[in-house]
Design a protein around this motif. Structure first.
Motif, PDB file in Angstrom:
ATOM      1  N   THR A  36       0.852  -1.196   0.000  1.00  0.00           N
ATOM      2  CA  THR A  36       0.000   0.000   0.000  1.00  0.00           C
ATOM      3  C   THR A  36       0.882   1.237   0.000  1.00  0.00           C
ATOM      4  O   THR A  36       1.770   1.371   0.859  1.00  0.00           O
ATOM      5  CB  THR A  36      -0.881   0.020   1.276  1.00  0.00           C
ATOM      6  OG1 THR A  36      -1.602  -1.206   1.336  1.00  0.00           O
ATOM      7  CG2 THR A  36      -1.853   1.194   1.267  1.00  0.00           C
ATOM      8  N   ASN A  37       0.655   2.125  -0.952  1.00  0.00           N
ATOM      9  CA  ASN A  37       1.418   3.376  -0.965  1.00  0.00           C
ATOM     10  C   ASN A  37       0.867   4.342   0.073  1.00  0.00           C
ATOM     11  O   ASN A  37      -0.347   4.465   0.237  1.00  0.00           O
ATOM     12  CB  ASN A  37       1.295   4.043  -2.341  1.00  0.00           C
ATOM     13  CG  ASN A  37       2.401   3.631  -3.286  1.00  0.00           C
ATOM     14  OD1 ASN A  37       3.465   3.173  -2.864  1.00  0.00           O
ATOM     15  ND2 ASN A  37       2.161   3.794  -4.581  1.00  0.00           N
ATOM     16  N   LEU A  38       1.748   5.043   0.753  1.00  0.00           N
ATOM     17  CA  LEU A  38       1.338   6.130   1.640  1.00  0.00           C
ATOM     18  C   LEU A  38       1.502   7.419   0.850  1.00  0.00           C
ATOM     19  O   LEU A  38       2.628   7.859   0.586  1.00  0.00           O
ATOM     20  CB  LEU A  38       2.202   6.149   2.908  1.00  0.00           C
ATOM     21  CG  LEU A  38       2.206   4.842   3.715  1.00  0.00           C
ATOM     22  CD1 LEU A  38       3.119   4.969   4.932  1.00  0.00           C
ATOM     23  CD2 LEU A  38       0.791   4.465   4.142  1.00  0.00           C
ATOM     24  N   ILE A  39       0.361   7.969   0.428  1.00  0.00           N
ATOM     25  CA  ILE A  39       0.379   9.117  -0.471  1.00  0.00           C
ATOM     26  C   ILE A  39      -0.128  10.350   0.281  1.00  0.00           C
ATOM     27  O   ILE A  39      -1.220  10.311   0.864  1.00  0.00           O
ATOM     28  CB  ILE A  39      -0.500   8.840  -1.709  1.00  0.00           C
ATOM     29  CG1 ILE A  39       0.045   7.612  -2.459  1.00  0.00           C
ATOM     30  CG2 ILE A  39      -0.555  10.050  -2.638  1.00  0.00           C
ATOM     31  CD1 ILE A  39      -0.882   7.042  -3.489  1.00  0.00           C
ATOM     32  N   GLY A  40       0.634  11.413   0.272  1.00  0.00           N
ATOM     33  CA  GLY A  40       0.219  12.659   0.936  1.00  0.00           C
ATOM     34  C   GLY A  40      -0.109  12.404   2.398  1.00  0.00           C
ATOM     35  O   GLY A  40       0.680  11.833   3.158  1.00  0.00           O
ATOM     36  N   ASP A  41      -1.341  12.775   2.777  1.00  0.00           N
ATOM     37  CA  ASP A  41      -1.782  12.666   4.179  1.00  0.00           C
ATOM     38  C   ASP A  41      -1.876  11.237   4.711  1.00  0.00           C
ATOM     39  O   ASP A  41      -2.007  11.046   5.914  1.00  0.00           O
ATOM     40  CB  ASP A  41      -3.182  13.296   4.328  1.00  0.00           C
ATOM     41  CG  ASP A  41      -3.096  14.805   4.315  1.00  0.00           C
ATOM     42  OD1 ASP A  41      -1.968  15.322   4.437  1.00  0.00           O
ATOM     43  OD2 ASP A  41      -4.158  15.447   4.165  1.00  0.00           O
ATOM     44  N   ASP A  42      -1.842  10.246   3.826  1.00  0.00           N
ATOM     45  CA  ASP A  42      -1.884   8.844   4.301  1.00  0.00           C
ATOM     46  C   ASP A  42      -0.812   8.601   5.352  1.00  0.00           C
ATOM     47  O   ASP A  42      -0.950   7.719   6.202  1.00  0.00           O
ATOM     48  CB  ASP A  42      -1.587   7.848   3.164  1.00  0.00           C
ATOM     49  CG  ASP A  42      -2.663   7.797   2.119  1.00  0.00           C
ATOM     50  OD1 ASP A  42      -3.743   8.353   2.359  1.00  0.00           O
ATOM     51  OD2 ASP A  42      -2.405   7.199   1.051  1.00  0.00           O
ATOM     52  N   VAL A  43       0.242   9.373   5.264  1.00  0.00           N
ATOM     53  CA  VAL A  43       1.370   9.140   6.169  1.00  0.00           C
ATOM     54  C   VAL A  43       0.966   9.470   7.616  1.00  0.00           C
ATOM     55  O   VAL A  43       1.604   9.006   8.574  1.00  0.00           O
ATOM     56  CB  VAL A  43       2.616   9.938   5.677  1.00  0.00           C
ATOM     57  CG1 VAL A  43       2.491  11.418   5.957  1.00  0.00           C
ATOM     58  CG2 VAL A  43       3.898   9.353   6.205  1.00  0.00           C
ATOM     59  N   ASN A  44      -0.139  10.205   7.775  1.00  0.00           N
ATOM     60  CA  ASN A  44      -0.641  10.487   9.135  1.00  0.00           C
ATOM     61  C   ASN A  44      -1.205   9.240   9.810  1.00  0.00           C
ATOM     62  O   ASN A  44      -1.430   9.237  11.012  1.00  0.00           O
ATOM     63  CB  ASN A  44      -1.719  11.587   9.099  1.00  0.00           C
ATOM     64  CG  ASN A  44      -1.132  12.898   8.598  1.00  0.00           C
ATOM     65  OD1 ASN A  44       0.071  13.109   8.707  1.00  0.00           O
ATOM     66  ND2 ASN A  44      -1.972  13.751   8.042  1.00  0.00           N
ATOM     67  N   ASP A  45      -1.443   8.172   9.021  1.00  0.00           N
ATOM     68  CA  ASP A  45      -1.935   6.910   9.600  1.00  0.00           C
ATOM     69  C   ASP A  45      -0.780   6.045  10.124  1.00  0.00           C
ATOM     70  O   ASP A  45      -0.969   4.868  10.440  1.00  0.00           O
ATOM     71  CB  ASP A  45      -2.685   6.071   8.545  1.00  0.00           C
ATOM     72  CG  ASP A  45      -3.876   6.815   7.982  1.00  0.00           C
ATOM     73  OD1 ASP A  45      -4.400   7.688   8.695  1.00  0.00           O
ATOM     74  OD2 ASP A  45      -4.261   6.535   6.824  1.00  0.00           O
ATOM     75  N   LEU A  46       0.383   6.637  10.192  1.00  0.00           N
ATOM     76  CA  LEU A  46       1.570   5.863  10.559  1.00  0.00           C
ATOM     77  C   LEU A  46       1.378   5.069  11.852  1.00  0.00           C
ATOM     78  O   LEU A  46       1.768   3.900  11.938  1.00  0.00           O
ATOM     79  CB  LEU A  46       2.769   6.818  10.684  1.00  0.00           C
ATOM     80  CG  LEU A  46       4.100   6.171  10.998  1.00  0.00           C
ATOM     81  CD1 LEU A  46       4.486   5.177   9.921  1.00  0.00           C
ATOM     82  CD2 LEU A  46       5.190   7.236  11.137  1.00  0.00           C
ATOM     83  N   ASN A  47       0.748   5.700  12.861  1.00  0.00           N
ATOM     84  CA  ASN A  47       0.593   5.012  14.139  1.00  0.00           C
ATOM     85  C   ASN A  47      -0.211   3.733  14.012  1.00  0.00           C
ATOM     86  O   ASN A  47       0.108   2.732  14.647  1.00  0.00           O
ATOM     87  CB  ASN A  47      -0.060   5.936  15.169  1.00  0.00           C
ATOM     88  CG  ASN A  47       1.027   6.692  15.904  1.00  0.00           C
ATOM     89  OD1 ASN A  47       2.160   6.213  16.000  1.00  0.00           O
ATOM     90  ND2 ASN A  47       0.686   7.874  16.380  1.00  0.00           N
ATOM     91  N   THR A  48      -1.231   3.771  13.169  1.00  0.00           N
ATOM     92  CA  THR A  48      -2.044   2.563  12.954  1.00  0.00           C
ATOM     93  C   THR A  48      -1.190   1.476  12.320  1.00  0.00           C
ATOM     94  O   THR A  48      -1.205   0.317  12.737  1.00  0.00           O
ATOM     95  CB  THR A  48      -3.236   2.902  12.023  1.00  0.00           C
ATOM     96  OG1 THR A  48      -3.843   4.083  12.513  1.00  0.00           O
ATOM     97  CG2 THR A  48      -4.227   1.772  11.954  1.00  0.00           C
ATOM     98  N   TRP A  49      -0.415   1.864  11.306  1.00  0.00           N
ATOM     99  CA  TRP A  49       0.439   0.874  10.643  1.00  0.00           C
ATOM    100  C   TRP A  49       1.498   0.328  11.614  1.00  0.00           C
ATOM    101  O   TRP A  49       1.820  -0.856  11.592  1.00  0.00           O
ATOM    102  CB  TRP A  49       1.139   1.490   9.431  1.00  0.00           C
ATOM    103  CG  TRP A  49       0.237   1.731   8.257  1.00  0.00           C
ATOM    104  CD1 TRP A  49      -0.146   2.941   7.762  1.00  0.00           C
ATOM    105  CD2 TRP A  49      -0.378   0.740   7.418  1.00  0.00           C
ATOM    106  NE1 TRP A  49      -0.967   2.774   6.673  1.00  0.00           N
ATOM    107  CE2 TRP A  49      -1.129   1.431   6.433  1.00  0.00           C
ATOM    108  CE3 TRP A  49      -0.377  -0.653   7.404  1.00  0.00           C
ATOM    109  CZ2 TRP A  49      -1.854   0.772   5.442  1.00  0.00           C
ATOM    110  CZ3 TRP A  49      -1.099  -1.310   6.423  1.00  0.00           C
ATOM    111  CH2 TRP A  49      -1.833  -0.605   5.454  1.00  0.00           C
TER     112      TRP A  49
END
Ligand code: AMP
Length: 363
Positions: A316-329
């Protein structure tokens, strides 16, 4: 070219995440990397000591760079032809300048692909308003009008539906030399990521199924849902392309899967990426040899590594704001996380990716 010894230096044009992961793979093999990129804030600069910050047109800087390395490669396909020629004057360049010339122009690329007997969507050249009308006559509608050069992630493309005024469509892509392609009603998009060694050995990973959001790759699933005959045909297309280009390194061949009139799955090639590719990132966690190591092995004249898969892979690519889900990942014990060290999460920017590999029978 002789086989490079450990300790030799790989020159890489381009300092994005692909250059960064190539440099890391070189280090894994005991090789050094020298990154050449005009942008001071390049993600690849974080992981290597030898860097050159200069424009791609700077002949003196290019000569110094090339003289300081043993072989040169690149992480993006729009390397200017002159830059490639200047570098190749000093050191071997893999993949070579002919590969760049073939793949930088969609018309040259598709003509080349068809000349090998490998199928693509129907297409016709467009240079002005009147050749666009002629192309629509040959290709029909719906169709996709694409600029011949510098298109990526859906940029430089206009969908030509019934009713859209041709002059308006040509205006939308900036009245540039273009290609009109028949719209392909595909069931899936796949890619064959593969490598060819200096000795001509060819090795492909299992086929990737790619899902896009807003024209940007979002998820890759491996293996792709695809019958054995279509999978064999897809790999054979990639192998023929690589052999005809006398290719050295990793390439990705993007394809559409369609049903023919008889209900059989067939594949049409969309484009060739003459480099490591986002749809091959899963190999870092899901295969014996990852695409970055494989590319370094190939251009260093080393034997290719094994391409067996370690399980089902989902990238799954972390694109733009997706990177804010880092804690979940980070809390997901099955997730292998890769961040590219970019500080500014602009919309559409690839910030990192996550791979999950599961047992073959768990899907
Ligand atoms: P490209 O820049 O050629 O890789 O195209 C980007 C995306 O646009 C592809 O991944 C497809 O999803 C879509 N696309 C491109 N060409 C066609 C076509 N001829 N028919 C249908 N969809 C297309």
């Amino acid at each position: 070219m002789r086989r490079l010894p450990p300790g030799a230096t790989i020159g890489i044009l381009g300092g994005g995440q692909l250059g960064r992961m190539l440099a890391l793979a070189a280090a894994k093999l005991g090789l050094k990397a020298h990154i050449y990129c005009p942008d001071l804030k390049s993600p690849a600069f974080d992981v290597t000591r030898d860097i050159t910050i200069a424009p791609y047109e700077d002949e003196a800087a290019l000569a110094l760079f090339a003289e300081s390395v043993d072989v040169v490669t690149y992480e993006f396909e729009n390397v200017p032809a002159r830059t490639a020629a200047m570098v190749a004057h000093h050191r071997p360049l893999f993949p070579d300048a002919r590969v760049l010339a073939t793949t930088q122009d969609r018309l040259t690329e598709k003509t080349f692909i068809n000349s090998l007997g490998v199928p693509t969507a129907r297409f016709a050249p467009v240079d002005d308003r009147s050749s666009l009308a002629k192309a629509v006559g040959a290709v029909g509608r719906p169709a996709v009008l694409k600029t011949r050069r510098f298109g990526y992630d859906g940029k430089g493309q206009v969908m030509l539906r019934e009713g859209l005024d041709l002059d308006a469509a040509f205006g939308l892509i900036g009245r540039q030399s273009s290609i009109l392609e028949a719209f392909v009603p595909f069931e899936r998009e796949i890619s064959v990521v593969a490598a060819r060694g200096i000795d001509g050995t060819f090795a492909a990973w299992d086929i990737a199924e790619n899902r896009h959001e807003n024209h940007i790759l979002k998820t890759t699933l491996v293996p792709a849902t695809l019958g054995a005959a279509a999978a064999e045909a897809a790999v054979s297309c990639a192998e023929r392309i690589a052999a005809a280009l006398d290719y050295v390194g990793v390439l990705a061949v993007e394809m559409f899967v369609v049903r023919d009139a008889g209900g059989r799955e067939t594949v049409l090639v969309n484009e060739i990426a003459p480099r490591v590719h986002n749809s091959g990132h899963w190999t870092m966690d899901g295969a014996v040899t990852c695409q970055f190591e494989q590319h370094i092995r190939a251009i260093a004249g080393w034997p290719l590594g094994g391409t067996s898969r370690r399980g089902r892979a989902e990238m799954t690519n972390l694109i733009g704001d997706d990177v804010n889900d880092l804690n979940t990942w980070l809390k997901d014990p099955s997730a292998s996380i890769h961040l590219y060290g970019k500080s500014d999460a602009r919309p559409g920017r690839k910030m990192g990716h996550v791979t999950r590999v599961s047992a073959e029978d768990s899907a």
